[in-house]
Design an enzyme around this catalytic site. Structure first.
Site, short mmCIF file in Angstrom:
data_model
loop_
_atom_site.label_atom_id
_atom_site.label_comp_id
_atom_site.label_asym_id
_atom_site.label_seq_id
_atom_site.Cartn_x
_atom_site.Cartn_y
_atom_site.Cartn_z
N LYS A 118 32.07 32.88 41.16
CA LYS A 118 32.61 33.61 42.28
C LYS A 118 32.21 35.08 42.24
O LYS A 118 32.37 35.80 43.22
CB LYS A 118 34.15 33.56 42.25
CG LYS A 118 34.73 32.20 42.20
CD LYS A 118 36.28 32.32 42.01
CE LYS A 118 36.85 31.01 41.58
NZ LYS A 118 38.21 31.15 41.05
N GLY A 119 31.75 35.53 41.08
CA GLY A 119 31.56 36.97 40.87
C GLY A 119 30.66 37.67 41.87
O GLY A 119 30.80 38.87 42.12
N GLU A 158 23.29 37.30 41.77
CA GLU A 158 24.30 37.28 40.70
C GLU A 158 25.01 38.62 40.61
O GLU A 158 24.47 39.65 41.02
CB GLU A 158 23.60 37.04 39.36
CG GLU A 158 23.84 35.72 38.71
CD GLU A 158 25.28 35.34 38.39
OE1 GLU A 158 26.23 35.96 38.90
OE2 GLU A 158 25.44 34.40 37.63
N ASP A 162 24.48 38.90 31.39
CA ASP A 162 25.02 39.30 30.09
C ASP A 162 24.08 38.70 29.02
O ASP A 162 23.02 39.26 28.74
CB ASP A 162 26.45 38.74 30.01
CG ASP A 162 27.25 39.30 28.86
OD1 ASP A 162 26.64 39.75 27.89
OD2 ASP A 162 28.48 39.27 28.92
N PHE A 189 33.77 46.61 29.60
CA PHE A 189 34.45 45.54 30.32
C PHE A 189 34.67 46.00 31.76
O PHE A 189 35.57 46.79 32.04
CB PHE A 189 35.79 45.20 29.65
CG PHE A 189 36.24 43.81 29.98
CD1 PHE A 189 36.35 43.39 31.31
CD2 PHE A 189 36.53 42.90 28.97
CE1 PHE A 189 36.74 42.11 31.62
CE2 PHE A 189 36.92 41.60 29.28
CZ PHE A 189 37.03 41.21 30.61
N VAL A 190 33.83 45.51 32.66
CA VAL A 190 33.90 45.98 34.05
C VAL A 190 34.55 44.95 34.98
O VAL A 190 34.37 43.74 34.80
CB VAL A 190 32.50 46.35 34.59
CG1 VAL A 190 32.06 47.68 34.03
CG2 VAL A 190 31.47 45.27 34.30
N ARG A 201 39.12 41.13 41.35
CA ARG A 201 37.87 40.89 42.09
C ARG A 201 37.80 41.68 43.39
O ARG A 201 36.72 42.02 43.86
CB ARG A 201 37.74 39.40 42.43
CG ARG A 201 37.47 38.49 41.25
CD ARG A 201 36.95 37.14 41.75
NE ARG A 201 37.06 36.08 40.76
CZ ARG A 201 36.13 35.79 39.84
NH1 ARG A 201 35.04 36.51 39.78
NH2 ARG A 201 36.30 34.79 39.01
C1 PRP Z 1 29.63 35.50 34.82
C2 PRP Z 1 28.55 36.02 35.74
C3 PRP Z 1 27.35 35.20 35.35
C4 PRP Z 1 27.57 34.95 33.88
C5 PRP Z 1 26.76 35.93 33.10
O1 PRP Z 1 30.24 34.40 35.41
O2 PRP Z 1 28.88 35.86 37.10
O3 PRP Z 1 27.30 33.98 36.07
O4 PRP Z 1 28.97 35.14 33.62
O5 PRP Z 1 26.83 35.68 31.74
P1 PRP Z 1 25.60 35.16 30.88
O6 PRP Z 1 24.42 36.00 31.22
O7 PRP Z 1 26.08 35.38 29.46
O8 PRP Z 1 25.39 33.71 31.18
P2 PRP Z 1 31.68 33.84 35.02
O9 PRP Z 1 31.48 32.63 34.14
O10 PRP Z 1 32.53 34.94 34.48
O11 PRP Z 1 32.22 33.30 36.41
P3 PRP Z 1 32.65 34.09 37.74
O12 PRP Z 1 31.37 34.54 38.42
O13 PRP Z 1 33.36 33.06 38.56
O14 PRP Z 1 33.54 35.26 37.37
#
Ligand code: PRP
Length: 178
Positions: free
Chosen positions: A42-43, A98, A102, A151-152, A164
């Site tokens: 969802k991010g 995206e 990370d 931590f953002v 969010r």
């Molecule tokens: C977050 C972000 C990416 C992923 C990045 O998603 O949106 O999809 O983590 O991390 P990585 O590079 O280590 O794979 P999250 O699982 O927190 O879900 P969200 O988007 O629903 O918050």
């Protein structure tokens, strides 16, 4: 500013200006094409909706929701598809949108998957990039902001599904997540 934030890292104005700038660069690459713009839930939702409104090329919109099995730091982890695309990507030019890269696990796997499914091209556009955290060999084609390992939250990003809807990117106070 929200009381759980230590400070604002990126203001609404900074986000607005940079997202527009990046979308304008992307426009130039897709002349005479009709890319499929894939938001990763969802991010990415707020970034996605701001970004697509600056695109002048005709686009189709689609979404995926994914998560990793096990812990993300384990390289044998697999990408779990919680919601798949509606569209067939075969022969399509895909733009993945995206919120943050990370470790790179999500996008490295996703990009490979879309090519396996026959995508003609896969481009990655991310709002935030934590280069220092990378464990997988993947780089965004377009990145709005390089950030340190803070931590953002906000502008789509959460902590335990909260924050969010904040219109800026804030740094969460340590006491909230420790
Ligand atoms: C977050 C972000 C990416 C992923 C990045 O998603 O949106 O999809 O983590 O991390 P990585 O590079 O280590 O794979 P999250 O699982 O927190 O879900 P969200 O988007 O629903 O918050």
């Amino acid at each position: 500013m929200h009381k759980d934030c230590e400070r604002i890292m990126l203001t609404e104005e900074q986000l607005r200006a940079r997202v527009k700038e990046v979308a304008e660069q992307v426009n130039g690459l897709y002349k005479d094409k009709r890319p499929l713009v894939v938001g990763i839930l969802k991010g990415s939702i707020i970034f996605y909706s701001d970004f697509i409104r600056h695109l002048t090329v005709p686009v189709e919109l689609d979404f995926m929701a994914v998560s990793s099995y096990g812990t993300g730091a384990v390289s044998s982890g697999k990408l779990k598809i919680k919601k798949d695309l509606d569209k067939d990507v075969k022969g399509r030019d895909v733009i993945i949108v995206e919120d943050i890269i990370d470790s790179g696990f999500t996008l490295a796997n996703l990009k490979a998957l879309l090519y396996e499914r026959g995508a003609a091209s896969v481009m990655i556009v991310t709002l935030l990039n934590k280069e220092g955290r990378r464990e997988y060999d993947i780089e965004p084609d377009y990145n709005c902001f390089d950030i340190e390992n803070e931590f953002v939250v906000g502008y789509g990003l959460d902590y335990n599904e909260m924050y969010r809807s904040l219109p800026y990117i804030g740094i969460l106070k340590r006491e909230i997540y420790e």
